[in-house]
Design a protein around this motif. Sequence first.
Motif, short mmCIF file in Angstrom:
data_model
loop_
_atom_site.label_atom_id
_atom_site.label_comp_id
_atom_site.label_asym_id
_atom_site.label_seq_id
_atom_site.Cartn_x
_atom_site.Cartn_y
_atom_site.Cartn_z
N GLY A 298 31.94 21.64 33.54
CA GLY A 298 32.91 22.67 33.85
C GLY A 298 32.41 23.93 34.52
O GLY A 298 33.12 24.94 34.55
N GLY B 204 28.43 30.03 37.42
CA GLY B 204 27.83 29.03 38.29
C GLY B 204 26.56 28.43 37.71
O GLY B 204 25.96 28.96 36.78
N GLU C 160 31.15 36.75 40.12
CA GLU C 160 30.58 35.43 39.90
C GLU C 160 29.13 35.61 39.43
O GLU C 160 28.42 36.48 39.95
N GLU D 219 28.97 19.76 37.12
CA GLU D 219 30.38 19.66 37.49
C GLU D 219 31.19 19.09 36.33
O GLU D 219 32.29 19.57 36.03
N GLN E 171 33.57 34.00 37.26
CA GLN E 171 33.23 32.61 37.54
C GLN E 171 31.77 32.38 37.16
O GLN E 171 30.91 33.19 37.49
N ARG F 84 33.96 32.22 28.74
CA ARG F 84 35.34 32.28 29.21
C ARG F 84 36.09 33.46 28.59
O ARG F 84 37.16 33.84 29.07
N ARG G 257 34.29 18.42 43.23
CA ARG G 257 35.00 19.68 42.96
C ARG G 257 34.14 20.91 43.13
O ARG G 257 34.57 21.91 43.71
N ILE G 258 32.94 20.88 42.63
CA ILE G 258 32.14 22.09 42.47
C ILE G 258 31.71 22.65 43.83
O ILE G 258 31.19 21.93 44.68
N ASP H 230 31.89 26.56 37.39
CA ASP H 230 32.86 26.90 38.43
C ASP H 230 32.33 26.75 39.84
O ASP H 230 33.10 26.53 40.78
N PHE H 231 31.02 26.91 40.01
CA PHE H 231 30.42 26.81 41.34
C PHE H 231 28.94 26.55 41.16
O PHE H 231 28.42 26.53 40.04
#
Length: 321
Positions: free
Chosen positions: A29, A5, A292, A26, A3, A319, A65-66, A31-32
């Motif tokens: 894209g 961030g 992460e 966010e 992930q 990715r 979302r994030i 992830d956190f």
Amino acid sequence: MVQIGYTMMSEHAGPRQLVEDLVRAEEVGFDFSVASDHYFPWLDEQGHAPYVWSVLGAAAQATSRIPLMTYVTCPTMRYHPAVVAQKAATVQLLSEGRFRLGLGSGENLNEHVVGAGWPAADVRQEMLVEAVRIIRDLFSGGYVNHRGKHFQVESARLWDVPEQPPPIGIAVSGDQSCRIAGELADLVIAVEPEAELLTAFDRYGGAGKPRVGQLPVCYDPDRDAAVARAHQQFRWFGGGWKVNAELPGTSAFAAASQFVRPEDVAASIPCGDDVDAFVEAVRAYTDAGFTEVALVQVGGDAQLPFLNWAEKTLLPALRQL
């Protein structure tokens, strides 16, 4: 798959920009996200240190979302652990379950402001253990009384308690902190890709839990400009946390890093726009076992160019890891 961030680096930008940049992160894209909790920047050139808990409240409303996280909060000096529990529960409710509470034993840089002195490292670790236990007790929703070596709690209760308490992460830098994290934390936090830290975390009970790393990067199409910016604002980083935790202010960090050269910084922080260099820097964390990795783009004015590049180039490459 690892992930990736985004870091709201509160030493690099004011509160409104931090939230605006996170909204863009966010969108592209990530992830956190994580956010630093400082009273001081490390260097005068950084120029900012807003109150991160207000920023997190705004961020919770501005995003949908994030995930959010402190990276990290010291719950022992500036903040009493009972107050940290209230802050964390509130952000968890505002974000509808997207918050994780990252904790650590602190830095003199930030904690000296309350005038209580700076304890030895062993004492700071004792305080952290006691604080984490108080916070967990308060997350349960009942009244808490505590008579401890370092903290007193008198009939405290959280009146707004999330159904799912925020997971607690603990920052590690050596065997003692790894033991504390393994025994008390839901996840582990580190800023160096050292597999030994994760092995120790697992040995003390952390096996199977998330492990979050953080990596400074400095994107710019002009590599020389990126190196210059990284040196200006992040040359403090090379001292290591055992040193950095002890320094009392920006002048101390400036003195400690006065002989750090731009090429020294460039050797440890990927600079420029060579995506392969950024990927390899992240790979060091994944190879060590991190699940992460939060990226820190150096420089407040450089966030949007970095985020646009990340959307088109960096994140697709990462990715593949």
